[in-house]
Design an enzyme around this catalytic site. Structure first.
Site, mmCIF file in Angstrom:
data_model
loop_
_atom_site.group_PDB
_atom_site.id
_atom_site.type_symbol
_atom_site.label_atom_id
_atom_site.label_comp_id
_atom_site.label_asym_id
_atom_site.label_seq_id
_atom_site.Cartn_x
_atom_site.Cartn_y
_atom_site.Cartn_z
ATOM 1 N N ARG A 112 0.836 -1.205 0.000
ATOM 2 C CA ARG A 112 0.000 0.000 0.000
ATOM 3 C C ARG A 112 0.868 1.251 0.000
ATOM 4 O O ARG A 112 0.458 2.317 -0.473
ATOM 5 C CB ARG A 112 -0.957 0.033 1.192
ATOM 6 N N TYR A 161 -16.062 13.977 -17.870
ATOM 7 C CA TYR A 161 -16.428 12.608 -17.508
ATOM 8 C C TYR A 161 -17.439 12.674 -16.348
ATOM 9 O O TYR A 161 -17.276 13.448 -15.408
ATOM 10 C CB TYR A 161 -15.169 11.852 -17.080
ATOM 11 N N ASP A 193 -7.178 16.144 -17.513
ATOM 12 C CA ASP A 193 -7.455 14.722 -17.751
ATOM 13 C C ASP A 193 -7.103 14.450 -19.213
ATOM 14 O O ASP A 193 -7.794 14.907 -20.129
ATOM 15 C CB ASP A 193 -8.942 14.448 -17.459
ATOM 16 N N LYS A 200 -8.010 3.001 -19.859
ATOM 17 C CA LYS A 200 -8.333 3.258 -21.255
ATOM 18 C C LYS A 200 -7.081 3.055 -22.117
ATOM 19 O O LYS A 200 -6.553 1.970 -22.143
ATOM 20 C CB LYS A 200 -8.929 4.663 -21.380
HETATM 21 C C1 LIG Z 1 -13.074 6.342 -17.761
HETATM 22 C C2 LIG Z 1 -12.684 7.740 -17.528
HETATM 23 C C3 LIG Z 1 -12.419 8.211 -16.224
HETATM 24 C C4 LIG Z 1 -12.570 7.334 -15.005
HETATM 25 O O1 LIG Z 1 -11.613 6.323 -14.988
HETATM 26 P P1 LIG Z 1 -11.835 4.905 -14.264
HETATM 27 O O2 LIG Z 1 -10.582 4.175 -14.568
HETATM 28 O O3 LIG Z 1 -13.066 4.292 -14.842
HETATM 29 O O4 LIG Z 1 -12.009 5.192 -12.809
HETATM 30 C C5 LIG Z 1 -12.012 9.524 -16.097
HETATM 31 N N1 LIG Z 1 -11.882 10.350 -17.150
HETATM 32 C C6 LIG Z 1 -12.139 9.942 -18.410
HETATM 33 C C7 LIG Z 1 -11.976 10.896 -19.535
HETATM 34 C C8 LIG Z 1 -12.548 8.621 -18.636
HETATM 35 O O5 LIG Z 1 -12.814 8.225 -19.875
#
Ligand SMILES: *Cc1c(COP(=O)(O)O)cnc(C)c1O
Length: 398
Positions: A56, A109, A181, A206
């Protein structure tokens, strides 16, 4: 000889010695590390000796994948998390305290939007949503007390490209961090720190991983100023304290996924551009959202901030509202309805029913999430097969 039960517990637990190194690092699937003498505990805790204690807190697999993410984004630091949302929520919390303000893009998101709107106020932090492409509105909102300006490089789900240099200047003149992001663009197409962003966040679930088999997040950050250093040390302690660390197996898989990021993004983006052009000319399509199209209002920003492609994500409005969307999705054969993105296969999603489900009708309207909106994650298939599947399904719309 010891009892069979004892041997079951202890035999085979020594790592074999080898004068050669594995070409690929092993998976450090261990929750804890052992110390061969008592004083080593102090030496490791004080940083006098290199060593790991407890996963952790740190794991060698995290260090390796973090080095890769930091290198891709061109910044000194990175951390990995158990999900993109863990990176986003802790990434923001590390920058604020009660009384502070976060200014954010209103097209986001869904999870990020809900966190800002519902969770931050419970901690005494105000969230203000703006049209991120209206720089005057952003400038007006970023006044005293703003600690974070937050946006997505390419917004979800309308693929608007943010003017990162202008936003960095606005954030910095107010003493705030620009947090971006970068999930949709990936570091192959955009490195926001090179345009002034202080913190870059990924849902590594992703493109970074790219195979729809890992849930992880990553956060990369600058280290130029005292503000950056303070932020980084606070974030490290929050991560260890709240504990949303990934599984060491997942962090190994993520590093493996990253190895092919370059070739995957090239194909994702080529296919997306081809599909966007095809959809733009189709009679059953109302509108296409893709910064690679010359007709896109974001084409110029796309050309400025995105390199070697415009990304694998696009969205479009199908004719006939919700019924049109239903007919189209149900008629697809190869392409599956999957409420995520960035895997090897082409998938579609319906933002109004999935990622933006928790928004009210007015909020959906404000950020352009209509019932007719289909989001496409272009995969790595031969383009002609994608085109055929979409073409056949669009014929069923009317
Ligand atoms: C999927 C996504 C998130 C969240 O990510 P997780 O791995 O599902 O927690 C945040 N921002 C964008 C642009 C995303 O596509």
């Amino acid at each position: 000889m010891e009892h069979v039960n004892t041997r079951a517990v202890h035999a085979g637990s020594k790592v074999p010695e080898s004068s050669t190194s594995p070409k690929v690092a092993p998976i450090y699937a261990t929750s804890v590390f052992s110390f061969d003498r008592l004083d080593l505990i102090d030496e490791v805790y004080l940083g006098e000796k290199p060593g790991y204690v407890y996963t952790r807190m740190r794991n060698p697999g995290y260090d390796m994948v973090e080095e890769a993410v930091a290198s891709l984004e061109g910044v000194p630091h990175a951390l990995v998390f158990s999900s993109g949302m863990a990176a986003i929520t802790l990434g923001i919390l590390a920058a604020v305290e009660a009384g502070d303000k976060v200014v954010s893009a209103n097209v986001l998101y869904g999870g990020t939007h809900t966190f800002l709107k519902d969770e931050l106020p419970r901690r005494g932090v105000q969230a203000v949503f703006v049209n991120i492409n209206d720089l005057d509105e952003v400038r007006g909102a970023v006044s005293g007390g703003t600690k974070v300006l937050y946006c997505e490089t390419i917004s979800n789900p309308l693929m608007e490209v943010a003017d990162l240099e202008a936003l960095a200047e606005i954030a910095h003149s107010a003493g705030a961090l620009l947090m971006v992001d970068n999930t949709f663009a990936s570091p192959v197409h955009c490195r926001p720190a090179s345009f002034g962003a202080d913190v870059v966040i990924h849902s590594a679930t992703k493109y970074l991983n790219g195979h729809s088999d890992v849930t992880m997040g990553a956060l990369a950050a600058e280290d130029r100023s005292d503000l950056h250093k303070e932020y980084w040390s606070r974030l490290q302690s929050l991560l260890s304290l709240y504990g949303p660390v990934p599984s060491p197996i997942d962090s190994w898989l993520l590093l493996r996924g990253i190895r092919t990021l370059g070739v995957r993004m090239e194909r994702h983006s080529q296919n997306a551009l081809e599909l966007a052009k095809f959809l733009e000319g189709h009679k059953n399509v109302e509108r296409v959202f893709y910064p690679g199209l010359e007709s896109s209002p974001y084409h110029n920003l796309g050309k400025k901030y995105l390199s070697s492609g415009f990304g694998g994500m696009l969205s479009f409005e199908v004719k006939g509202g919700l019924e049109g969307a239903r007919r189209f999705v149900d008629a697809l054969k190869m392409t599956e309805l999957v409420p995520s993105l960035a895997g090897v296969a082409t998938t579609v999603s319906h933002p109004a029913k999935t990622s933006h489900r928790s928004l009210t009708a007015q909020e959906k309207e404000a950020c352009g999430v209509r019932d007719s909106l289909i989001r496409v994650s272009c995969g790595l298939e031969h383009f002609e097969d994608i085109r055929l599947d979409f073409s056949r399904a669009l014929d069923q719309v009317k």
